[in-house]
Motif scaffolding. Structure first.
Motif, PDB file in Angstrom:
ATOM      1  N   THR A  88       1.823  -6.767  10.694  1.00 16.56           N
ATOM      2  CA  THR A  88       1.150  -8.047  10.457  1.00 16.56           C
ATOM      3  C   THR A  88       0.652  -8.260   9.032  1.00 16.56           C
ATOM      4  O   THR A  88       0.089  -9.301   8.728  1.00 16.56           O
ATOM      5  CB  THR A  88      -0.055  -8.192  11.412  1.00 16.56           C
ATOM      6  N   TYR A  89       0.815  -7.268   8.148  1.00 19.67           N
ATOM      7  CA  TYR A  89       0.334  -7.438   6.778  1.00 19.67           C
ATOM      8  C   TYR A  89       1.092  -6.542   5.798  1.00 19.67           C
ATOM      9  O   TYR A  89       1.780  -5.604   6.180  1.00 19.67           O
ATOM     10  CB  TYR A  89      -1.167  -7.151   6.674  1.00 19.67           C
ATOM     11  N   LEU A  90       0.906  -6.867   4.518  1.00 26.44           N
ATOM     12  CA  LEU A  90       1.431  -6.072   3.410  1.00 26.44           C
ATOM     13  C   LEU A  90       0.241  -5.709   2.527  1.00 26.44           C
ATOM     14  O   LEU A  90      -0.597  -6.560   2.221  1.00 26.44           O
ATOM     15  CB  LEU A  90       2.441  -6.905   2.614  1.00 26.44           C
ATOM     16  N   MET A  91       0.151  -4.440   2.138  1.00 22.45           N
ATOM     17  CA  MET A  91      -0.922  -4.008   1.241  1.00 22.45           C
ATOM     18  C   MET A  91      -0.335  -3.850  -0.154  1.00 22.45           C
ATOM     19  O   MET A  91       0.624  -3.094  -0.365  1.00 22.45           O
ATOM     20  CB  MET A  91      -1.521  -2.679   1.700  1.00 22.45           C
ATOM     21  N   LEU A  92      -0.895  -4.594  -1.099  1.00 24.38           N
ATOM     22  CA  LEU A  92      -0.478  -4.552  -2.495  1.00 24.38           C
ATOM     23  C   LEU A  92      -1.567  -3.878  -3.320  1.00 24.38           C
ATOM     24  O   LEU A  92      -2.757  -4.009  -3.005  1.00 24.38           O
ATOM     25  CB  LEU A  92      -0.251  -5.971  -3.014  1.00 24.38           C
ATOM     26  N   VAL A  93      -1.166  -3.174  -4.372  1.00 24.28           N
ATOM     27  CA  VAL A  93      -2.142  -2.511  -5.230  1.00 24.28           C
ATOM     28  C   VAL A  93      -1.858  -2.810  -6.701  1.00 24.28           C
ATOM     29  O   VAL A  93      -0.735  -3.119  -7.087  1.00 24.28           O
ATOM     30  CB  VAL A  93      -2.166  -0.977  -5.001  1.00 24.28           C
ATOM     31  N   TYR A  94      -2.918  -2.692  -7.509  1.00 24.67           N
ATOM     32  CA  TYR A  94      -2.834  -2.930  -8.947  1.00 24.67           C
ATOM     33  C   TYR A  94      -3.789  -1.964  -9.631  1.00 24.67           C
ATOM     34  O   TYR A  94      -4.942  -1.809  -9.195  1.00 24.67           O
ATOM     35  CB  TYR A  94      -3.233  -4.375  -9.250  1.00 24.67           C
ATOM     36  N   TRP A  95      -3.339  -1.316 -10.680  1.00 26.72           N
ATOM     37  CA  TRP A  95      -4.164  -0.375 -11.436  1.00 26.72           C
ATOM     38  C   TRP A  95      -4.542  -1.016 -12.759  1.00 26.72           C
ATOM     39  O   TRP A  95      -3.682  -1.322 -13.587  1.00 26.72           O
ATOM     40  CB  TRP A  95      -3.389   0.928 -11.652  1.00 26.72           C
ATOM     41  N   ILE A  96      -5.829  -1.253 -12.963  1.00 29.34           N
ATOM     42  CA  ILE A  96      -6.296  -1.970 -14.148  1.00 29.34           C
ATOM     43  C   ILE A  96      -6.185  -1.146 -15.438  1.00 29.34           C
ATOM     44  O   ILE A  96      -5.642  -1.643 -16.420  1.00 29.34           O
ATOM     45  CB  ILE A  96      -7.731  -2.512 -13.929  1.00 29.34           C
ATOM     46  N   PRO A  97      -6.667   0.106 -15.485  1.00 27.13           N
ATOM     47  CA  PRO A  97      -6.542   0.852 -16.754  1.00 27.13           C
ATOM     48  C   PRO A  97      -5.136   1.427 -16.922  1.00 27.13           C
ATOM     49  O   PRO A  97      -4.863   2.582 -16.600  1.00 27.13           O
ATOM     50  CB  PRO A  97      -7.601   1.956 -16.619  1.00 27.13           C
ATOM     51  N   HIS A  98      -4.221   0.609 -17.440  1.00 19.88           N
ATOM     52  CA  HIS A  98      -2.810   0.985 -17.547  1.00 19.88           C
ATOM     53  C   HIS A  98      -2.572   2.246 -18.389  1.00 19.88           C
ATOM     54  O   HIS A  98      -1.539   2.884 -18.260  1.00 19.88           O
ATOM     55  CB  HIS A  98      -1.993  -0.165 -18.149  1.00 19.88           C
ATOM     56  N   GLU A  99      -3.535   2.583 -19.236  1.00 16.35           N
ATOM     57  CA  GLU A  99      -3.325   3.723 -20.129  1.00 16.35           C
ATOM     58  C   GLU A  99      -3.478   5.078 -19.434  1.00 16.35           C
ATOM     59  O   GLU A  99      -3.122   6.106 -20.001  1.00 16.35           O
ATOM     60  CB  GLU A  99      -4.275   3.639 -21.342  1.00 16.35           C
ATOM     61  N   ILE A 100      -4.008   5.090 -18.226  1.00 15.90           N
ATOM     62  CA  ILE A 100      -4.114   6.346 -17.468  1.00 15.90           C
ATOM     63  C   ILE A 100      -3.397   6.191 -16.132  1.00 15.90           C
ATOM     64  O   ILE A 100      -3.303   5.087 -15.594  1.00 15.90           O
ATOM     65  CB  ILE A 100      -5.591   6.769 -17.242  1.00 15.90           C
TER      66      ILE A 100
END
Length: 149
Positions: A88-100
């Motif tokens: 019933t859902y999709l979990m999406l993720v995003y990492w803000i500090p791209h340098e690590i």
């Protein structure tokens, strides 16, 4: 000499409501009852990421109900990726500090199962007959799996 008054522009960007997690991240639970178009979602997502970056957040989780699947492309354009999907859902993720490197945990990829070989004092083996599935009516050793609750 011409003079002019500098105008102050008060811009208020709408951001997503989010729950803070214990790891300096945020969780956004999108509601299927709150329809949203692509442009509004994309605009709010960009504003939210900027806001969370300023607040020192690291990870962003968005739980997107299947009814809002039309918004996936906007999230992917901003750098989100798939963490896992359920019926019933999709979990999406995003990492803000791209340098690590990110520290998102991997999603569970295993099921717990069991099988048994039972032998009595007379040398007889315990077998069971399947009641459902592809093997209905077949005699076999007892087995089973645990479904996620």
């Amino acid at each position: 000499m011409d003079s002019f008054e500098e105008a102050s522009i008060d811009i208020k960007m709408e951001i997503f409501e989010a729950i803070e997690d214990n790891y300096r991240g945020v969780i956004v639970n999108m509601k299927k009852e709150e329809p949203m178009d692509f442009l509004k979602f994309h605009t709010m997502l960009k504003a939210s990421i900027s806001y969370w970056r300023l607040k020192g957040k690291k990870g962003v989780w968005i739980k997107l109900p299947i009814e809002l699947a039309h918004l996936v492309n906007a999230a992917v354009k901003e750098g989100f990726w798939y963490h896992h999907a359920e019926a019933t859902y999709l979990m999406l993720v995003y990492w803000i500090p791209h340098e690590i490197p990110h520290t998102f945990p991997a999603y569970a990829s295993h099921r717990i199962g069991i099988g048994a070989f039972v032998l009595n004092q007379d040398g007889q083996v315990l077998v069971v007959k399947e009641k459902s599935g592809d093997m209905t009516g077949t005699w076999k050793l007892p087995t089973g799996v645990v479904d996620e609750v």
